[in-house]
Design a protein around this motif. Structure first.
Motif, PDB file in Angstrom:
ATOM      1  N   LEU A 392      26.355  -3.455  17.891  1.00 21.25           N
ATOM      2  CA  LEU A 392      24.965  -3.903  17.756  1.00 21.25           C
ATOM      3  C   LEU A 392      24.542  -3.929  16.292  1.00 21.25           C
ATOM      4  N   ALA A 393      25.091  -3.008  15.496  1.00 20.50           N
ATOM      5  CA  ALA A 393      24.720  -2.929  14.081  1.00 20.50           C
ATOM      6  C   ALA A 393      25.369  -4.009  13.228  1.00 20.50           C
ATOM      7  N   HIS A 394      26.443  -4.609  13.725  1.00 22.07           N
ATOM      8  CA  HIS A 394      27.166  -5.574  12.891  1.00 22.07           C
ATOM      9  C   HIS A 394      26.359  -6.865  12.748  1.00 22.07           C
ATOM     10  N   PRO A 395      26.185  -7.356  11.524  1.00 18.73           N
ATOM     11  CA  PRO A 395      25.370  -8.567  11.339  1.00 18.73           C
ATOM     12  C   PRO A 395      25.953  -9.820  11.985  1.00 18.73           C
ATOM     13  N   LEU A 396      27.231  -9.825  12.329  1.00 15.55           N
ATOM     14  CA  LEU A 396      27.801 -10.969  13.035  1.00 15.55           C
ATOM     15  C   LEU A 396      27.547 -10.905  14.540  1.00 15.55           C
ATOM     16  N   ILE A 397      26.933  -9.809  14.998  1.00 16.33           N
ATOM     17  CA  ILE A 397      26.665  -9.645  16.437  1.00 16.33           C
ATOM     18  C   ILE A 397      25.170  -9.444  16.635  1.00 16.33           C
ATOM     19  N   GLY A 398      24.706  -8.206  16.484  1.00 18.95           N
ATOM     20  CA  GLY A 398      23.281  -7.950  16.364  1.00 18.95           C
ATOM     21  C   GLY A 398      22.382  -8.255  17.538  1.00 18.95           C
ATOM     22  N   GLN A 399      22.933  -8.619  18.705  1.00 20.72           N
ATOM     23  CA  GLN A 399      22.107  -8.866  19.875  1.00 20.72           C
ATOM     24  C   GLN A 399      22.602  -7.989  21.030  1.00 20.72           C
ATOM     25  N   TYR A 400      21.649  -7.442  21.752  1.00 16.46           N
ATOM     26  CA  TYR A 400      21.972  -6.503  22.821  1.00 16.46           C
ATOM     27  C   TYR A 400      22.947  -7.098  23.830  1.00 16.46           C
ATOM     28  N   GLU A 401      22.682  -8.311  24.265  1.00 21.14           N
ATOM     29  CA  GLU A 401      23.526  -8.922  25.292  1.00 21.14           C
ATOM     30  C   GLU A 401      24.958  -9.122  24.779  1.00 21.14           C
ATOM     31  N   TYR A 402      25.078  -9.583  23.534  1.00 23.66           N
ATOM     32  CA  TYR A 402      26.405  -9.767  22.959  1.00 23.66           C
ATOM     33  C   TYR A 402      27.125  -8.427  22.839  1.00 23.66           C
ATOM     34  N   ALA A 403      26.414  -7.415  22.333  1.00 29.78           N
ATOM     35  CA  ALA A 403      27.036  -6.109  22.125  1.00 29.78           C
ATOM     36  C   ALA A 403      27.519  -5.504  23.439  1.00 29.78           C
ATOM     37  N   GLU A 404      26.757  -5.686  24.507  1.00 35.66           N
ATOM     38  CA  GLU A 404      27.176  -5.176  25.824  1.00 35.66           C
ATOM     39  C   GLU A 404      28.471  -5.852  26.288  1.00 35.66           C
ATOM     40  N   GLY A 405      28.479  -7.172  26.230  1.00 34.47           N
ATOM     41  CA  GLY A 405      29.657  -7.899  26.676  1.00 34.47           C
ATOM     42  C   GLY A 405      30.883  -7.605  25.830  1.00 34.47           C
ATOM     43  N   LEU A 406      30.686  -7.487  24.532  1.00 38.07           N
ATOM     44  CA  LEU A 406      31.801  -7.197  23.638  1.00 38.07           C
ATOM     45  C   LEU A 406      32.333  -5.778  23.838  1.00 38.07           C
ATOM     46  N   THR A 407      31.441  -4.837  24.104  1.00 37.41           N
ATOM     47  CA  THR A 407      31.880  -3.460  24.348  1.00 37.41           C
ATOM     48  C   THR A 407      32.818  -3.407  25.548  1.00 37.41           C
ATOM     49  N   ASP A 408      32.415  -4.056  26.637  1.00 32.14           N
ATOM     50  CA  ASP A 408      33.259  -4.065  27.840  1.00 32.14           C
ATOM     51  C   ASP A 408      34.619  -4.685  27.550  1.00 32.14           C
ATOM     52  N   ARG A 409      34.616  -5.786  26.830  1.00 32.64           N
ATOM     53  CA  ARG A 409      35.873  -6.475  26.542  1.00 32.64           C
ATOM     54  C   ARG A 409      36.750  -5.664  25.595  1.00 32.64           C
ATOM     55  N   LEU A 410      36.141  -5.084  24.571  1.00 32.68           N
ATOM     56  CA  LEU A 410      36.923  -4.291  23.617  1.00 32.68           C
ATOM     57  C   LEU A 410      37.657  -3.156  24.324  1.00 32.68           C
ATOM     58  N   ILE A 411      36.941  -2.423  25.149  1.00 35.86           N
ATOM     59  CA  ILE A 411      37.559  -1.296  25.841  1.00 35.86           C
ATOM     60  C   ILE A 411      38.642  -1.772  26.811  1.00 35.86           C
ATOM     61  N   ALA A 412      38.368  -2.836  27.529  1.00 32.46           N
ATOM     62  CA  ALA A 412      39.343  -3.338  28.505  1.00 32.46           C
ATOM     63  C   ALA A 412      40.632  -3.786  27.831  1.00 32.46           C
ATOM     64  N   HIS A 413      40.523  -4.415  26.678  1.00 27.16           N
ATOM     65  CA  HIS A 413      41.705  -4.945  26.005  1.00 27.16           C
ATOM     66  C   HIS A 413      42.440  -3.901  25.171  1.00 27.16           C
ATOM     67  N   ASN A 414      41.832  -2.739  24.947  1.00 21.15           N
ATOM     68  CA  ASN A 414      42.435  -1.739  24.064  1.00 21.15           C
ATOM     69  C   ASN A 414      42.628  -0.379  24.725  1.00 21.15           C
ATOM     70  N   ARG A 415      42.481  -0.327  26.034  1.00 15.20           N
ATOM     71  CA  ARG A 415      42.506   0.960  26.735  1.00 15.20           C
ATOM     72  C   ARG A 415      43.766   1.773  26.418  1.00 15.20           C
ATOM     73  N   GLU A 416      44.910   1.102  26.329  1.00 14.44           N
ATOM     74  CA  GLU A 416      46.157   1.834  26.096  1.00 14.44           C
ATOM     75  C   GLU A 416      46.203   2.505  24.721  1.00 14.44           C
ATOM     76  N   HIS A 417      45.342   2.048  23.796  1.00 15.30           N
ATOM     77  CA  HIS A 417      45.326   2.611  22.450  1.00 15.30           C
ATOM     78  C   HIS A 417      44.178   3.591  22.227  1.00 15.30           C
ATOM     79  N   LEU A 418      43.303   3.765  23.204  1.00 13.98           N
ATOM     80  CA  LEU A 418      42.115   4.613  23.049  1.00 13.98           C
ATOM     81  C   LEU A 418      42.267   5.842  23.928  1.00 13.98           C
ATOM     82  N   ALA A 419      42.464   6.981  23.299  1.00 18.49           N
ATOM     83  CA  ALA A 419      42.714   8.212  24.047  1.00 18.49           C
ATOM     84  C   ALA A 419      41.552   8.583  24.952  1.00 18.49           C
ATOM     85  N   TRP A 420      40.335   8.166  24.576  1.00 18.58           N
ATOM     86  CA  TRP A 420      39.132   8.579  25.322  1.00 18.58           C
ATOM     87  C   TRP A 420      38.781   7.592  26.435  1.00 18.58           C
ATOM     88  N   ALA A 421      39.399   6.418  26.453  1.00 20.01           N
ATOM     89  CA  ALA A 421      38.980   5.372  27.403  1.00 20.01           C
ATOM     90  C   ALA A 421      39.540   5.618  28.802  1.00 20.01           C
TER      91      ALA A 421
END
Length: 421
Positions: A392-421
């Protein structure tokens, strides 16, 4: 002198080896260890590396290992050039953000955050191994996102300096246009990693004549074409932005463009396959021309110069590096990591003074620094909420709806590399 390159199986590495061979008087390496978990790539890259050294009569010994602890043992300096997840992870970084209408790129925006989350824990583990092996060893970080990774290293107390090839690329380009030796060109290079501007181009030294106005007047079209920005934008700014500013200044145009062609990762993966086949040729004893298209131009020369200065073996006294702000940009915290000219020596890097910045640049730098604060917090502590806040803080994103969708996608695509996910 012993150097270790972690990520030594990269197809970049022959560029580095060529620089070590050519510039051995600047950096007299006795032992070079290439460290990488991919044994098959190490065999190919290591074989070519030895042939390059032999052809150029370099007496240094090159070894390879998949064991990090063995590789960094007693090393005077360790270069980090990692890509956690390889080109497959990069391909995801460059594609899933486009689904939300945002730039897909591996070092900035949502893709850059994903890379930081995968990379920071791995780099910190390697750095601890380096510290146990030799507390005085210098760490040179070329691993993206360089600013965030270097800040993680410095905050953990490591003797680290970040390096990027953007500045040396501009130096060589401007020297060619001016028909002078590159050593005569000094840049007023200011900003954050992959968010910089050349505010001046000086001949003879940091206080020399500023020839940037002449460069823009005589070569503005060529410079704009290289940056893929309109000439009128460069003229209005009166400075030369790095090509990464295109993601900010032409965001929507870039998103449309990226959606119509294969990702850069796909192109690089195909190129790497071809390069590795070349590296396996026992008659090849120099870096192939194709490597120039892989990226990382002049990386070897910048790395040699930096390592030589940090290890007290000469090197240029002033270089563009990533290091602590420490009051250089007064609108940032001291522990922000900035990319500027600095005096580099055995004690590390000390930024040179920077004139007061136009709010046009200072505002964006402050905004991205705030994002980097949150990105590092997410990389160190994990959690969906921290990822969301950074996006949400990144100036290339900055919108709640975008940040929500990107968060879900980031975690889904990187789960194997994220110890906490």
């Amino acid at each position: 002198m012993k150097l270790a390159v972690v990520g030594g199986g990269s197809t970049y590495t022959p560029e580095l080896i060529d620089g070590f061979a050519r510039l051995r008087d600047t950096l007299p390496i006795e032992e070079l260890v290439l460290v990488d978990p991919a044994a098959d790539r190490l065999d190919l890259v290591g074989g070519l590396a030895r042939r390059i050294f032999a052809k150029q009569d370099h007496a240094g010994r090159i070894t390879t290992t998949t064991d990090i602890d063995a590789g960094v043992a007693d090393a005077d300096a360790v270069l980090l050039q990692l890509r956690v997840g390889g080109q497959a992870a990069r391909n995801k970084d460059e594609t899933w953000p486009l689904e939300c209408g945002c730039v897909g790129q591996e070092t900035t925006g949502a893709g850059g955050l994903a890379k930081a989350l995968r990379t920071v824990p791995v780099v910190l583990d390697i750095a601890e191994r380096v510290r146990r092996a030799n507390p005085d060893a210098r760490i040179i970080d070329f691993t993206n996102p360089v600013g965030i990774v270097t800040r993680a290293l410095l905050q953990a107390g490591h003797k680290a300096v970040g390096l990027c090839n953007v500045a040396i690329g501009f130096q060589r380009k401007f020297a060619r246009l001016l028909d002078v030796n590159p050593s005569e060109v000094h840049l007023d290079h200011v900003g954050l990693n992959h968010l910089t501007w050349e505010l001046g181009v000086r001949l003879g030294g940091p206080d020399g004549e500023n020839v940037l106005p002449r460069l823009l007047a005589e070569h503005g079209d060529a410079i704009a074409d290289d940056l893929r920005m309109p000439r009128q934008v460069i003229d209005r700014l009166g400075v030369v932005p790095s090509y990464y500013l295109r993601y900010f200044y032409s965001h929507d145009e870039v998103v449309r463009e990226l959606g119509t062609k294969p990702s850069r990762a796909a192109e690089v993966a195909a190129m790497e396959k071809e390069l590795l086949a070349m590296y396996g040729d026992p008659t090849l004893d120099e870096k192939p021309e194709l490597l120039a298209k892989r990226g990382g131009a002049f990386y070897s020369e910048a790395a040699v110069d930096l390592a030589a200065s940090l290890l007290g073996n000469g090197g240029s006294p002033v270089q563009v590096v990533n290091t602590y702000n420490n009051g250089t940009l007064p609108f940032l915290p001291d522990d922000a990591v900035i990319e500027v000219q600095a005096r580099v020596g055995h004690d590390g890097a000390t930024p040179l003074a920077v004139p007061a910045l136009d709010p046009l640049y200072a505002g964006l730098i402050a905004n991205v620094t705030a994002y980097e604060d949150l990105a590092l917090e997410a990389a160190l502590r994990g959690g969906r909420d921290r990822v969301f806040k950074a996006l949400l803080a990144h100036p290339l994103i900055g919108q709640y709806e975008y940040a929500e969708g990107l968060t879900d996608r980031l975690i889904a695509h990187n789960r194997e590399h994220l110890a906490w996910a």
